[in-house]
Motif scaffolding. Sequence first.
Motif, mmCIF file in Angstrom:
data_model
loop_
_atom_site.group_PDB
_atom_site.id
_atom_site.type_symbol
_atom_site.label_atom_id
_atom_site.label_comp_id
_atom_site.label_asym_id
_atom_site.label_seq_id
_atom_site.Cartn_x
_atom_site.Cartn_y
_atom_site.Cartn_z
ATOM 1 N N TYR A 182 0.820 -1.209 0.000
ATOM 2 C CA TYR A 182 0.000 0.000 0.000
ATOM 3 C C TYR A 182 0.862 1.270 0.000
ATOM 4 C CZ TYR A 182 -3.146 -3.634 1.644
ATOM 5 O OH TYR A 182 -3.851 -4.809 1.771
ATOM 6 N N LYS A 183 2.163 1.091 -0.160
ATOM 7 C CA LYS A 183 3.069 2.245 -0.178
ATOM 8 C C LYS A 183 4.102 2.058 -1.275
ATOM 9 C CE LYS A 183 4.416 4.178 3.652
ATOM 10 N NZ LYS A 183 5.105 4.471 4.945
ATOM 11 N N TRP A 184 4.290 3.099 -2.065
ATOM 12 C CA TRP A 184 5.204 3.061 -3.209
ATOM 13 C C TRP A 184 6.260 4.158 -3.076
ATOM 14 C CZ3 TRP A 184 5.718 -0.333 -7.146
ATOM 15 C CH2 TRP A 184 6.477 0.041 -8.243
ATOM 16 N N LEU A 185 7.527 3.777 -3.223
ATOM 17 C CA LEU A 185 8.632 4.732 -3.209
ATOM 18 C C LEU A 185 9.090 4.953 -4.645
ATOM 19 C CD1 LEU A 185 10.687 3.153 -0.277
ATOM 20 C CD2 LEU A 185 9.069 5.062 -0.146
ATOM 21 N N GLY A 186 9.183 6.209 -5.054
ATOM 22 C CA GLY A 186 9.540 6.493 -6.437
ATOM 23 C C GLY A 186 10.582 7.572 -6.592
ATOM 24 N N LYS A 187 11.251 7.533 -7.736
ATOM 25 C CA LYS A 187 12.227 8.553 -8.115
ATOM 26 C C LYS A 187 12.027 8.874 -9.586
ATOM 27 C CE LYS A 187 16.383 7.837 -9.603
ATOM 28 N NZ LYS A 187 17.798 7.403 -9.769
ATOM 29 N N THR A 188 11.920 10.152 -9.905
ATOM 30 C CA THR A 188 11.824 10.572 -11.303
ATOM 31 C C THR A 188 12.826 11.691 -11.551
ATOM 32 O OG1 THR A 188 9.473 9.985 -11.422
ATOM 33 C CG2 THR A 188 10.321 11.439 -13.137
ATOM 34 N N ILE A 189 13.533 11.600 -12.685
ATOM 35 C CA ILE A 189 14.548 12.589 -13.049
ATOM 36 C C ILE A 189 14.122 13.312 -14.313
ATOM 37 C CG2 ILE A 189 16.933 12.910 -13.808
ATOM 38 C CD1 ILE A 189 17.729 10.564 -12.086
ATOM 39 N N TYR A 190 14.250 14.633 -14.284
ATOM 40 C CA TYR A 190 13.904 15.473 -15.430
ATOM 41 C C TYR A 190 15.160 16.199 -15.912
ATOM 42 C CZ TYR A 190 9.255 14.746 -13.535
ATOM 43 O OH TYR A 190 8.113 14.178 -13.067
ATOM 44 N N PRO A 191 15.544 16.008 -17.176
ATOM 45 C CA PRO A 191 16.686 16.765 -17.705
ATOM 46 C C PRO A 191 16.307 18.218 -17.932
ATOM 47 C CG PRO A 191 15.666 15.473 -19.447
ATOM 48 C CD PRO A 191 14.956 15.105 -18.170
ATOM 49 N N LEU A 192 17.253 19.108 -17.741
ATOM 50 C CA LEU A 192 17.021 20.534 -17.938
ATOM 51 C C LEU A 192 17.840 21.043 -19.114
ATOM 52 C CD1 LEU A 192 17.172 21.853 -14.250
ATOM 53 C CD2 LEU A 192 15.133 21.318 -15.610
ATOM 54 N N ASP A 193 17.321 22.043 -19.773
ATOM 55 C CA ASP A 193 18.027 22.724 -20.855
ATOM 56 C C ASP A 193 18.763 23.917 -20.246
ATOM 57 O OD1 ASP A 193 18.903 24.135 -23.049
ATOM 58 O OD2 ASP A 193 17.035 23.966 -24.163
ATOM 59 N N LYS A 194 20.093 23.871 -20.267
ATOM 60 C CA LYS A 194 20.878 24.934 -19.635
ATOM 61 C C LYS A 194 20.735 26.277 -20.352
ATOM 62 C CE LYS A 194 24.793 22.677 -19.567
ATOM 63 N NZ LYS A 194 26.223 22.349 -19.304
ATOM 64 N N ASN A 195 20.184 26.242 -21.545
ATOM 65 C CA ASN A 195 19.993 27.490 -22.289
ATOM 66 C C ASN A 195 18.726 28.222 -21.872
ATOM 67 O OD1 ASN A 195 22.336 27.119 -23.915
ATOM 68 N ND2 ASN A 195 21.210 25.651 -25.179
ATOM 69 N N LYS A 196 17.938 27.594 -21.011
ATOM 70 C CA LYS A 196 16.707 28.212 -20.536
ATOM 71 C C LYS A 196 16.859 28.621 -19.072
ATOM 72 C CE LYS A 196 13.686 25.503 -23.587
ATOM 73 N NZ LYS A 196 12.551 24.540 -23.627
ATOM 74 N N ALA A 197 16.024 29.562 -18.668
ATOM 75 C CA ALA A 197 16.050 30.000 -17.267
ATOM 76 C C ALA A 197 15.669 28.839 -16.360
ATOM 77 C CB ALA A 197 15.085 31.163 -17.072
ATOM 78 N N PHE A 198 16.329 28.724 -15.235
ATOM 79 C CA PHE A 198 16.046 27.640 -14.305
ATOM 80 C C PHE A 198 14.687 27.845 -13.650
ATOM 81 C CE2 PHE A 198 20.845 27.834 -13.786
ATOM 82 C CZ PHE A 198 21.057 26.857 -14.741
#
Length: 364
Positions: A182-198
């Motif tokens: 009944y419990k789920w541990l998750g990790k998700t990674i999102y790549p960023l474009d360094k040419n755009k504002a953070f």
Amino acid sequence: MLIDAERIPQEHKMESAAAQIYAIQAGLELGKKRGKNLMFAKSAMAVLTAAMMVAGLLFFNPSQLLPQQASTSIESSDWGVLEPFKKLADADVDALTLESAIRNDYVQIVNKSAEKDGYKITLNAVIADENKIMLLYTGTSSGGQEIYNVNSVWLTDAAGQSVVDKNGNRSGMGLHAEDSIYKWLGKTIYPLDKNKAFPKEVVANFQIASVDPGMLAKPNTGTNLADMRYSDRLKVSFAIDSKFWEQKTETIVLNQPFMIDGNKVNLAQVELSPLSIVVKYTLSEDLKTNWEIRNELFGKTPSELTSRVGKRELKNNSIGGSGSEDGFISNFSSNVLDHPKSIRLKLNAGPDREKDAYIDILKK
């Protein structure tokens, strides 16, 4: 049925496939930029077919196909409120990065939740640098619903625009918490474009997939759409700590040639950042358009880094790669936050060398 069909997590299918078959990226990148060659096209299509077979599964539970174990064991140090995520890290090929970030207090604890109709998501922590954002989260259910996975995770800025780059190549993994369906541990990674504002103000948008009591243990669960139950979208808003953007990527230009099967490959440069080490290779002009050889070389690029931290030497295996216009890119986990005294790229013994050799990337 049509309503359920609209809720199939397409992005999750691609996340699962991409995590297992990264070589497809090389075929697509090279094909778009250089044209077509029959031998290369056949090879690329074979990889594409394999990827689509994985991605085409109606549902995929990451706990049923975990990545290879990370190249180093997880430290026994206290992870505080993130202690449950040690189990996730034990199964994560990128565990070295997570361990290093937590050990060096390079973490933003969020602990904000959203819940509705018996489903609850908690965004536990965020880790980021100028190249990527990593979310750690927990999904829970009540009323007897057994969690299948957190099947969809979006990340948008305050204006509603996707934080993920235009290729949409986010990656993720997850598994059940200790002794709990009944419990789920998750990790998700999102790549960023360094040419755009953070991004500063962002919204994490989750959906939990579950099945009725007793269904999770049945062997065919996950193959029938009608068996699945979904939460409404569960949204958590938060501000990303500005300390992450202060950690800039260090680029080391090497231009060090070496041989793979008698072909010269150039280790052009390495990018070092808290959450990743990116190794870039370039090829000679004649090899750039020889698709058959490029395919073979791509599969044989060095896959191990060694770094020295104090008296310890850590092995760090490649976690993925892609093709580029001039050659290849290999991605590795990072322990840059540990301030290693040296980082070396291992060249295996074989037709080109009698014994293992190394190229120094960093030496202090």
